[in-house]
Structures are given as C-alpha cells and as structure tokens.
Design a protein around this motif. Structure first.
Motif, PDB file in Angstrom:
ATOM      1  N   LEU A  78      43.845  54.327  41.690  1.00 44.47           N
ATOM      2  CA  LEU A  78      42.937  54.048  40.471  1.00 44.47           C
ATOM      3  C   LEU A  78      41.505  53.673  41.447  1.00 44.47           C
ATOM      4  O   LEU A  78      41.362  52.609  41.904  1.00 44.47           O
ATOM      5  CB  LEU A  78      43.268  53.027  39.521  1.00 44.47           C
ATOM      6  N   PRO A  79      40.423  54.137  40.756  1.00 49.31           N
ATOM      7  CA  PRO A  79      39.020  53.757  41.413  1.00 49.31           C
ATOM      8  C   PRO A  79      38.148  52.576  40.782  1.00 49.31           C
ATOM      9  O   PRO A  79      37.372  52.576  40.300  1.00 49.31           O
ATOM     10  CB  PRO A  79      38.334  55.095  40.908  1.00 49.31           C
ATOM     11  N   GLY A  80      39.235  51.529  40.168  1.00 51.16           N
ATOM     12  CA  GLY A  80      38.648  50.367  39.799  1.00 51.16           C
ATOM     13  C   GLY A  80      39.798  49.222  39.212  1.00 51.16           C
ATOM     14  O   GLY A  80      40.824  49.623  39.583  1.00 51.16           O
ATOM     15  N   ASP A  81      39.324  48.513  38.529  1.00 48.28           N
ATOM     16  CA  ASP A  81      40.406  47.317  38.248  1.00 48.28           C
ATOM     17  C   ASP A  81      40.601  47.246  36.852  1.00 48.28           C
ATOM     18  O   ASP A  81      39.678  47.109  35.785  1.00 48.28           O
ATOM     19  CB  ASP A  81      39.663  45.875  38.724  1.00 48.28           C
ATOM     20  N   PRO A  82      41.851  47.445  36.512  1.00 51.82           N
ATOM     21  CA  PRO A  82      42.310  47.150  35.167  1.00 51.82           C
ATOM     22  C   PRO A  82      42.172  45.639  34.786  1.00 51.82           C
ATOM     23  O   PRO A  82      42.597  44.824  35.501  1.00 51.82           O
ATOM     24  CB  PRO A  82      43.851  47.419  34.983  1.00 51.82           C
ATOM     25  N   ALA A  83      41.744  45.287  33.503  1.00 52.75           N
ATOM     26  CA  ALA A  83      41.654  43.989  33.150  1.00 52.75           C
ATOM     27  C   ALA A  83      42.716  43.155  32.817  1.00 52.75           C
ATOM     28  O   ALA A  83      42.917  42.076  32.721  1.00 52.75           O
ATOM     29  CB  ALA A  83      40.664  44.085  31.839  1.00 52.75           C
ATOM     30  N   GLY A  84      43.699  43.859  32.488  1.00 55.46           N
ATOM     31  CA  GLY A  84      45.225  43.064  31.883  1.00 55.46           C
ATOM     32  C   GLY A  84      46.182  43.979  31.552  1.00 55.46           C
ATOM     33  O   GLY A  84      45.807  45.390  31.577  1.00 55.46           O
ATOM     34  N   PRO A  85      47.148  43.645  30.938  1.00 59.00           N
ATOM     35  CA  PRO A  85      48.271  44.777  30.422  1.00 59.00           C
ATOM     36  C   PRO A  85      47.737  45.559  29.276  1.00 59.00           C
ATOM     37  O   PRO A  85      48.443  46.554  29.173  1.00 59.00           O
ATOM     38  CB  PRO A  85      49.477  43.658  29.809  1.00 59.00           C
ATOM     39  N   TRP A  86      46.870  45.124  28.437  1.00 54.61           N
ATOM     40  CA  TRP A  86      46.315  45.941  27.399  1.00 54.61           C
ATOM     41  C   TRP A  86      45.415  47.163  27.780  1.00 54.61           C
ATOM     42  O   TRP A  86      45.043  47.922  26.950  1.00 54.61           O
ATOM     43  CB  TRP A  86      45.523  45.369  26.305  1.00 54.61           C
ATOM     44  N   ALA A  87      44.903  47.085  29.031  1.00 50.07           N
ATOM     45  CA  ALA A  87      44.315  48.238  29.548  1.00 50.07           C
ATOM     46  C   ALA A  87      44.932  49.486  29.849  1.00 50.07           C
ATOM     47  O   ALA A  87      44.274  50.543  29.935  1.00 50.07           O
ATOM     48  CB  ALA A  87      43.762  47.646  30.953  1.00 50.07           C
ATOM     49  N   TRP A  88      46.261  49.385  29.755  1.00 48.28           N
ATOM     50  CA  TRP A  88      47.276  50.427  30.132  1.00 48.28           C
ATOM     51  C   TRP A  88      47.775  51.133  28.816  1.00 48.28           C
ATOM     52  O   TRP A  88      48.036  50.163  27.857  1.00 48.28           O
ATOM     53  CB  TRP A  88      48.541  50.025  31.071  1.00 48.28           C
ATOM     54  N   SER A  89      47.551  52.361  28.594  1.00 47.91           N
ATOM     55  CA  SER A  89      47.882  53.002  27.222  1.00 47.91           C
ATOM     56  C   SER A  89      49.633  52.799  27.182  1.00 47.91           C
ATOM     57  O   SER A  89      50.176  52.690  28.278  1.00 47.91           O
ATOM     58  CB  SER A  89      47.784  54.523  27.459  1.00 47.91           C
TER      59      SER A  89
END
Length: 367
Positions: free
Chosen positions: A278-289
């Motif tokens: 991934l080319p960046g940072d997920p903010a937390g669990p809700w960032a994932w579909s």
C-alpha cells in the motif's frame, strides 16, 4: 506521579468506586475528580492557592453538558444531498447519530500538559456523553463502557476507566504510549511503545480486563519505518498494522515519507502474518472496506483509495480518516459536518456537528 499527590488520587478513586452502585454519575465525577486533584497539585507548586479553591468550589459542574448555540450547515451543498438538522444545545443527553447509523463515541484533544480543550465520551449504559476535563487524552472504545485514559504525570502507566462505575485501573505499560487504538469489537487496545534509552520499538496489546502483552518489532532494519510510525488494527481485529518506509526513495521533512507498504502482525503472538504493497498509511480498522477489497490511506499528496491486494490506486479518497460504513459508502469529517458519500465520491448526506467538538479528534463506531 509519586508520594502524597498519588496517594490522594488513589484515595479519591477508591472513594468513588466504593459508591459505584448508588451513584449513576460516578464516572463523570471520577473524570472531574482527577482534574481537580491535578489542578490542586499544580496550584500548590506555583503558589496559586486561589485557583485550587476555585477547582473545589464546583465539584460536579465540570462534567455536565453545557448549552451551545446551533451549528450552521454548509450553505452550498449539492441539492441532492440530505442535510440533517443541527444538534441542539442538549446534544450530550443522547448519542449523536451520524449518517449511515453510526455514532460519535468520543472526542479528545492531544498535546502536552493540561488539555487546552475538554473532551467527551459516550457512556453507552446511560446513552449520554460525559465531559472529560481530568485527563490529557481519552480514547473511547467503539463498543462497551471502557475508555483508555492518559495522564501525562504517569508516563509509564496507561489507564482503563469503567464509564459506569468510575473505577480506573492503571496498567504498567513501562513507556509513554502513543495514541491508543481500539479493536473494532472494543475488547483490546494496541499501543505503540518506544524505549528512549535503547531506541527499541514494540507494540503492546492491552485487554479490557487489564491484561497486557508486548511484542518487539525491528523498525530500524527489518520493518523499516520513519516519519509517523503507529500500530493500528485490521478490520477484523485479528492483526495489527505497521506502515513501512521505502528505503530506496528520497525522504523530506516537508512531506510524508514514501511508503513501500504495510506489514501486519498477529495480535495474539506478535508474529508477522502478511505484507501488503500500500502506498500510504491506513488510519485504523474502519479504513478497510468490510469485504477487504479496498482501503483508504494517507498518501504523500493526500488521501487515496487503494486496492488492498495490489496497491493500485483507484483514485482520491475524501479524507485520510474516512470510515467504510459498508462496501459502497464512506463516512468522513469535513469542516463542521460529518459527510456520507458513495464510493464514487458523490455526497449523500450531511450531519452538522456541535461546536464543542471543533478541533477535537473524533472517534466513531457503529451504533
């Protein structure tokens, strides 16, 4: 915090806990009592006796909802957007329901020293918000009645406050913690730990019942990470996620560092499980579909919508902390509103927020 001040705080907490069954507002009192203890201690240090007397004069007012003026929604939304009414001055008396059926579970400030702004946390037992003026940070769980509290005077401890009884359990985490992140089911929190003496990183998993385990992670070589390095959760709450810096790309302090992907670890035993480009940072669990196909990340030039398996960028995302309500809709904070949009970026609904939440970091979760 050591000596007489700490003994006083412990005594206050025990006193509140002892009357938990008969006092429905005990959690609010506990938050306010911690604040008053800290103000009295600091006032004594600088000779501000008058300030300490003022703190004692209003023992329960600090946690009561304050009246607030109406919030004016953006006057120029797309005509097809459903704009909900602004919350009234009594908004803390009930859960703040957002488009898509989610709710605000908490709002906290971060910084140093005494918080410049108050915070709020949803007590799901009472279906109302308590005000936090006693701790520098308060991170509400998405479910249940527990929150993580951070007291900058106790840098080696992390607190778990029961919002129903007001009891605080201090867990010795050993190092200052960076932004606690709750699992989606509200049973565990992951904290990022840095030993300043050895420069060694690790993540800690804090159970809602007070259990705590740490797992070292080599961020200097094997799992190279620079800039912002914080452990978060996967959507299913089984793994924790760490962003990885691309060592082959130039880095600048004026923009986010380039990422090669994210490494996931088992939350149970700390072992590495999988890598995603991934080319960046997920903010937390809700960032994932929910279906696992897409993820919102903070890219170098802004938020991006990315295919999970390949890392291919599908387009811009509306906000770096956008939350997937379902596989087709995203909920995000924009200006004074919470906005619900479809995956193609078309706005569907807007909900104005109370002004008391301005500049605070919001926590949201399914109702």
């Amino acid at each position: 915090m050591t000596g007489a001040p700490e003994d006083a705080l412990r005594a206050a907490v025990r006193e509140l806990a002892g009357s938990a069954r008969s006092a429905p507002g005990l959690a609010a009192a506990a938050l306010g009592r911690a604040h008053r203890m800290r103000r009295r201690r600091r006032a004594a240090t600088v000779g501000g006796a008058a300030l300490a007397v003022l703190a004692l004069a209003v023992p329960f007012a600090l946690l009561r909802p304050d009246p607030a003026g109406p919030v004016v929604a953006d006057p120029t939304p797309t005509p097809s957007v459903l704009v909900h009414p602004a919350p009234g001055p009594d908004w803390t008396a009930r859960p703040l329901v957002l488009p898509g059926g989610w709710v605000v579970t908490g709002a906290t400030g971060t910084g140093t020293g005494t918080p410049a702004r108050t915070g709020y946390v949803l007590n799901r037992d009472q279906n109302r918000y308590l005000r936090n003026t006693g701790y520098e940070e308060l991170w509400a769980a998405p479910r249940g009645t527990t929150a993580v509290v951070v007291d900058y005077d106790r840098p080696r401890d992390t607190g778990l406050i029961d919002l129903t009884t007001g009891r605080v359990r201090w867990v010795r985490t050993g190092q200052p913690t960076l932004n606690a992140h709750w699992s989606p089911d509200g049973t565990r929190a992951v904290v990022t730990l840095l030993d300043k003496e050895t420069a060694e990183w690790s993540f800690g998993v804090l159970d809602v019942d007070g259990g705590f385990r740490t797992f070292p992670v080599d961020m200097r070589v094997r799992y190279f990470c620079t800039d912002i390095c914080v452990f978060t959760w996967s959507r299913d709450g089984r793994e924790v996620v760490l962003q990885q810096t691309d060592p082959g790309e130039p880095r600048s302090e004026s923009e986010p560092h380039p990422r090669r992907g994210v490494q996931l670890f088992s939350a149970d035993d700390g072992r590495p499980t999988r890598f995603l480009p991934l080319p960046g940072d997920p903010a937390g669990p809700w960032a994932w579909s929910p279906d696992g196909r897409l993820v919102v990340v903070k890219g170098r030039t802004g938020p991006l919508l990315v295919e999970t398996a390949t890392g291919r960028v599908r387009g811009d995302a509306p906000a770096e902390d956008a939350a997937w309500i379902d596989d087709r809709r995203l909920l995000y904070h924009h200006g004074d509103d919470m906005v619900l949009a479809d995956v193609d970026g078309r706005e569907l609904e807007r909900q104005p927020l109370p002004r008391e939440l301005d500049l605070l970091r919001l926590s949201i979760a399914p109702r």
